[in-house]
Scaffold this active site. Structure first.
Site, PDB file in Angstrom:
ATOM      1  N   GLU A 263       0.417 -28.251 -13.756  1.00  0.00           N
ATOM      2  CA  GLU A 263      -0.895 -27.627 -12.666  1.00  0.00           C
ATOM      3  C   GLU A 263      -2.094 -28.418 -13.041  1.00  0.00           C
ATOM      4  O   GLU A 263      -2.973 -27.730 -13.429  1.00  0.00           O
ATOM      5  CB  GLU A 263      -0.739 -26.190 -12.927  1.00  0.00           C
ATOM      6  N   GLY A 265      -5.583 -29.439 -12.628  1.00  0.00           N
ATOM      7  CA  GLY A 265      -6.913 -29.205 -11.840  1.00  0.00           C
ATOM      8  C   GLY A 265      -8.087 -30.277 -11.935  1.00  0.00           C
ATOM      9  O   GLY A 265      -8.144 -31.028 -11.143  1.00  0.00           O
ATOM     10  N   TYR A 306     -20.138 -23.446 -20.766  1.00  0.00           N
ATOM     11  CA  TYR A 306     -19.120 -23.827 -21.775  1.00  0.00           C
ATOM     12  C   TYR A 306     -19.922 -25.004 -22.866  1.00  0.00           C
ATOM     13  O   TYR A 306     -19.245 -25.425 -23.743  1.00  0.00           O
ATOM     14  CB  TYR A 306     -18.194 -24.660 -21.138  1.00  0.00           C
ATOM     15  N   CYS A 332     -34.560 -18.243 -12.511  1.00  0.00           N
ATOM     16  CA  CYS A 332     -35.215 -17.528 -13.782  1.00  0.00           C
ATOM     17  C   CYS A 332     -34.524 -16.988 -14.821  1.00  0.00           C
ATOM     18  O   CYS A 332     -34.094 -15.709 -14.872  1.00  0.00           O
ATOM     19  CB  CYS A 332     -35.886 -16.318 -13.089  1.00  0.00           C
TER      20      CYS A 332
END
Ligand SMILES: *Cc1c(COP(=O)(O)O)cnc(C)c1O
Length: 403
Positions: A263, A265, A306, A332
């Protein structure tokens, strides 16, 4: 050399569609898919694009057009995949901690489903018994890479059924006659080390002995792409060889043929994506020069969320004298894209491009500070198509009710 968009193409897109804007290079997605097919050509394998990385319908249609299947992380993504033209048989639904209603809906549609809790396995078995094959997402207790935030297979992770609870799964199977066709793991994102996949395979070969009806081993996604200069991607050729060896060995040993699913991505769409911003303001503060762009963590949160490193290029002044900058956003909050980054001299109005922005870029964007989500553009066959217009004030108001 992998396919790339030129600075001219990126500048043209920024001028035509404004900034900030995400630009995706369709043929680069195809190139990555073909790299996977080549690396795994000797294995009985199927690839399911993890749609959550980038769900624009035009991208999904393109992914379908090159022959890839799709993996969805919510029932809404399943519906988008249907809208993009995928047959239910080409759709996989792998999620976590979802309500049983969503699983039932997915079953009604007829897609493949990976279930990640004993609780939902029980409910599924009680309701459908042996009538609808499912996958079980296992948690293999493997640490992938060093980043806990993107590692999902370790022993304190919320994802999957802990592999030490196989007895529980077997009890459910026995009691409800559940038809388990697939064993699944997804140990995280940015897995560079082929050995992490090898460990996963080892855990699954051990587990599969208990499940005579299993036909598919789903190894999830998580192939790494290079972010920093000099960094390397997952060696998919080596992985392809390893997977072939392991599954041939298993077939010989136990006389069982298992199909392999992946799978990916990020691997498919990350490098195809460019995020273009324009510099609003330059600000000197002691030693530091801030370059404030017309975007922020509302549009591209990976650096803040991250600590992700993304290459930045000043495409308006590529041969300018290099200086150090803190590239920051206009939200902000403290939204620093890059600190102490050596870049060709930046002037107000220059275009800064973030590379590797195709995966988890636009998808994680929000309307924080009541700012509009950016436009998305797909370059295909050398032609730029606007595939999502920039938002307008009405978009912010559309779901608010009069009372
Ligand atoms: C996110 C996810 C993927 C894709 O991960 P990448 O790092 O983008 O390859 C695959 N499978 C599952 C279950 C996921 O949640």
């Amino acid at each position: 050399m992998p396919l790339q968009l030129s600075n001219e193409q990126l500048k043209d897109a920024a001028n035509e569609f404004g900034t900030p804007v995400y630009v995706y290079h369709a043929e680069r997605i195809k190139e990555q898919y073909e790299n996977l097919l080549e690396a795994f050509k000797d294995t009985d394998v199927k690839f399911f694009y993890a749609a959550k990385a980038l769900t624009n319908l035009h991208i999904l249609r393109y992914v379908k057009s090159i022959g890839c299947n799709v993996d969805c992380s919510s029932i809404n993504e399943v519906k988008l995949a249907l809208l993009a033209g995928f047959e239910p048989s080409a759709i996989l639904y792998t999620s976590n901690n979802i309500s049983f209603d969503e699983i039932e809906e997915a079953k009604q549609i007829g897609v493949s489903i990976n279930i990640d809790s004993i609780s939902n396995l029980k409910k599924f078995g009680n309701k459908f018994g042996h009538r609808y094959p499912v996958g079980v997402r296992l948690r293999p207790n493997i640490m992938a890479g060093g980043n806990l935030k993107i590692s999902t297979g370790h022993s304190a992770s919320k994802f999957g059924v802990p592999v030490e609870d196989i007895d529980e799964i077997l009890k459910v199977q026995e009691k409800t006659n559940l038809h388990i066709r697939t064993l699944h793991i997804h140990t995280g994102s940015e897995i560079k080390d082929v050995e992490v996949f090898a460990k996963g395979i080892e855990v699954l070969f051990e587990a599969v002995r208990h499940f005579p009806e299993v036909e598919v081993i789903d190894l999830g996604g998580g192939f790494k792409v290079p972010y920093m200069p000099g960094e390397e991607a997952t060696d998919i050729e080596l992985l392809g060889k390893k997977v072939k060896e392991e599954f041939e060995w298993y077939e010989k040993k136990d006389g069982r043929h298992l199909q392999v699913w992946f799978e990916p991505g990020k691997f498919l769409v990350s490098e195809a994506g460019y995020f273009i911003t324009r510099v609003n303001v330059l600000k000197e503060s002691g030693e530091i020069t801030f370059a404030g762009v017309d975007s922020g963590l509302n549009h591209f949160i990976r650096p803040m969320f991250y600590g992700a490193y993304h290459e930045i290029e000043n495409i308006s002044n590529p041969s300018g004298k290099k200086r150090k900058y803190n590239v920051v956003g206009n939200i902000c909050e403290t939204d620093t894209f890059a600190e102490d980054r050596l870049l060709p001299e930046i002037r107000e109005g220059d275009l800064l491009v973030f590379r590797n922005a195709g995966a988890y870029g636009f998808e994680m964007s929000s309307n924080y500070n009541s700012r509009f989500k950016p436009a998305e553009v797909m370059l295909k066959g050398g032609k730029a198509h606007l595939i999502r217009r920039r938002e307008i004030l009405d978009d912010l108001l559309r779901s608010q009710q009069e009372i």
